[in-house]
Design a protein around this motif. Sequence first.
Motif, PDB file in Angstrom:
ATOM      1  N   ALA A  51       0.857  -1.196   0.000  1.00  0.00           N
ATOM      2  CA  ALA A  51       0.000   0.000   0.000  1.00  0.00           C
ATOM      3  C   ALA A  51       0.890   1.242   0.000  1.00  0.00           C
ATOM      4  CB  ALA A  51      -0.902  -0.002   1.231  1.00  0.00           C
ATOM      5  N   PHE A  56      -5.213   3.657  -0.955  1.00  0.00           N
ATOM      6  CA  PHE A  56      -6.139   2.580  -0.626  1.00  0.00           C
ATOM      7  C   PHE A  56      -5.359   1.272  -0.493  1.00  0.00           C
ATOM      8  CE2 PHE A  56      -9.612  -0.384  -1.170  1.00  0.00           C
ATOM      9  CZ  PHE A  56     -10.696   0.279  -0.607  1.00  0.00           C
ATOM     10  N   TRP A  58      -5.107  -1.928  -1.252  1.00  0.00           N
ATOM     11  CA  TRP A  58      -5.744  -2.913  -2.123  1.00  0.00           C
ATOM     12  C   TRP A  58      -5.422  -4.356  -1.756  1.00  0.00           C
ATOM     13  CZ3 TRP A  58      -9.760  -1.630  -4.766  1.00  0.00           C
ATOM     14  CH2 TRP A  58      -9.916  -0.321  -5.209  1.00  0.00           C
ATOM     15  N   THR A  60      -4.811  -5.767   1.176  1.00  0.00           N
ATOM     16  CA  THR A  60      -5.616  -6.184   2.328  1.00  0.00           C
ATOM     17  C   THR A  60      -7.090  -6.273   1.947  1.00  0.00           C
ATOM     18  OG1 THR A  60      -4.032  -5.129   3.817  1.00  0.00           O
ATOM     19  CG2 THR A  60      -6.180  -5.664   4.732  1.00  0.00           C
ATOM     20  N   PHE A  61      -7.560  -5.323   1.163  1.00  0.00           N
ATOM     21  CA  PHE A  61      -8.954  -5.340   0.703  1.00  0.00           C
ATOM     22  C   PHE A  61      -9.253  -6.640  -0.040  1.00  0.00           C
ATOM     23  CE2 PHE A  61     -12.011  -4.572  -2.723  1.00  0.00           C
ATOM     24  CZ  PHE A  61     -13.110  -4.118  -2.006  1.00  0.00           C
ATOM     25  N   TYR A 106      -6.955  -4.581   8.647  1.00  0.00           N
ATOM     26  CA  TYR A 106      -7.988  -3.692   8.122  1.00  0.00           C
ATOM     27  C   TYR A 106      -8.222  -2.530   9.095  1.00  0.00           C
ATOM     28  CZ  TYR A 106     -13.090  -2.653   7.544  1.00  0.00           C
ATOM     29  OH  TYR A 106     -14.326  -2.086   7.424  1.00  0.00           O
ATOM     30  N   ASP A 109      -5.107  -0.330   9.182  1.00  0.00           N
ATOM     31  CA  ASP A 109      -5.040   0.476   7.955  1.00  0.00           C
ATOM     32  C   ASP A 109      -5.966   1.687   8.037  1.00  0.00           C
ATOM     33  OD1 ASP A 109      -3.192  -1.200   6.759  1.00  0.00           O
ATOM     34  OD2 ASP A 109      -4.679  -2.267   5.541  1.00  0.00           O
ATOM     35  N   ILE A 110      -7.173   1.483   8.545  1.00  0.00           N
ATOM     36  CA  ILE A 110      -8.115   2.598   8.688  1.00  0.00           C
ATOM     37  C   ILE A 110      -7.539   3.644   9.626  1.00  0.00           C
ATOM     38  CG2 ILE A 110     -10.397   3.271   9.572  1.00  0.00           C
ATOM     39  CD1 ILE A 110     -11.320   0.417   8.628  1.00  0.00           C
ATOM     40  N   THR A 121     -10.375   8.467   2.547  1.00  0.00           N
ATOM     41  CA  THR A 121      -9.901   7.165   2.071  1.00  0.00           C
ATOM     42  C   THR A 121     -10.154   6.101   3.125  1.00  0.00           C
ATOM     43  OG1 THR A 121      -8.199   8.273   0.770  1.00  0.00           O
ATOM     44  CG2 THR A 121      -7.909   5.913   1.136  1.00  0.00           C
ATOM     45  N   GLY A 122      -9.906   6.446   4.392  1.00  0.00           N
ATOM     46  CA  GLY A 122     -10.154   5.507   5.489  1.00  0.00           C
ATOM     47  C   GLY A 122     -11.614   5.113   5.583  1.00  0.00           C
ATOM     48  N   TYR A 125     -12.509   2.935   2.603  1.00  0.00           N
ATOM     49  CA  TYR A 125     -11.941   1.599   2.824  1.00  0.00           C
ATOM     50  C   TYR A 125     -12.778   0.826   3.838  1.00  0.00           C
ATOM     51  CZ  TYR A 125      -8.359  -1.790   4.311  1.00  0.00           C
ATOM     52  OH  TYR A 125      -7.659  -2.925   4.637  1.00  0.00           O
ATOM     53  N   THR A 129     -14.753  -2.406   2.294  1.00  0.00           N
ATOM     54  CA  THR A 129     -14.366  -3.739   2.762  1.00  0.00           C
ATOM     55  C   THR A 129     -15.550  -4.446   3.400  1.00  0.00           C
ATOM     56  OG1 THR A 129     -12.071  -3.071   3.101  1.00  0.00           O
ATOM     57  CG2 THR A 129     -12.806  -5.025   4.285  1.00  0.00           C
TER      58      THR A 129
END
Length: 153
Positions: A51, A56, A58, A60-61, A106, A109-110, A121-122, A125, A129
């Motif tokens: 990332a 974003f 991606w 992990t998503f 996840y 990341d947020i 973006t958070g 996401y 997700t």
Amino acid sequence: MTAPEAESLRTRTGAPRRPEWRTQAPVVAVVALGGALGATARYALALWWPAQPGGFPWATFWTNVVGCAVIGVFMVVITDIWAAHRLVRPFFGTGVLGGFTTFSTYAVDIQRLVDSGHPRTGLAYLAATLLAALSAVWLAVAACRRVLKWRQP
């Protein structure tokens, strides 16, 4: 050992009962092995598709979405089709897929996105997700059951 304790170690037929840890040890072992395999696959994907700061996440998503879809198919297979060995579900479902999917990353990341000044973006996401993972499970279960129904004579 007192009399009640000795009695609790026997089944109703009088045969000695195995201690609880001896019946759970194989389950713990397969969960650990499966978890190591799943986490290794997830880590490899994260290294292959890192990332960007503020971007974003991606890898992990898609890890979580694909993992949820596979869980959906797996649950249909082991509940509707195949009487699996008692260690298959802990190995693959809890171990491999539990180690592969990563809702803790996840959450991290947020938090990183918000802390680094990328709250939109958070939030995107977070929502994407959640929606994609739940949709993946539902669609995978529905598709798998539909294929099974279609294939029946």
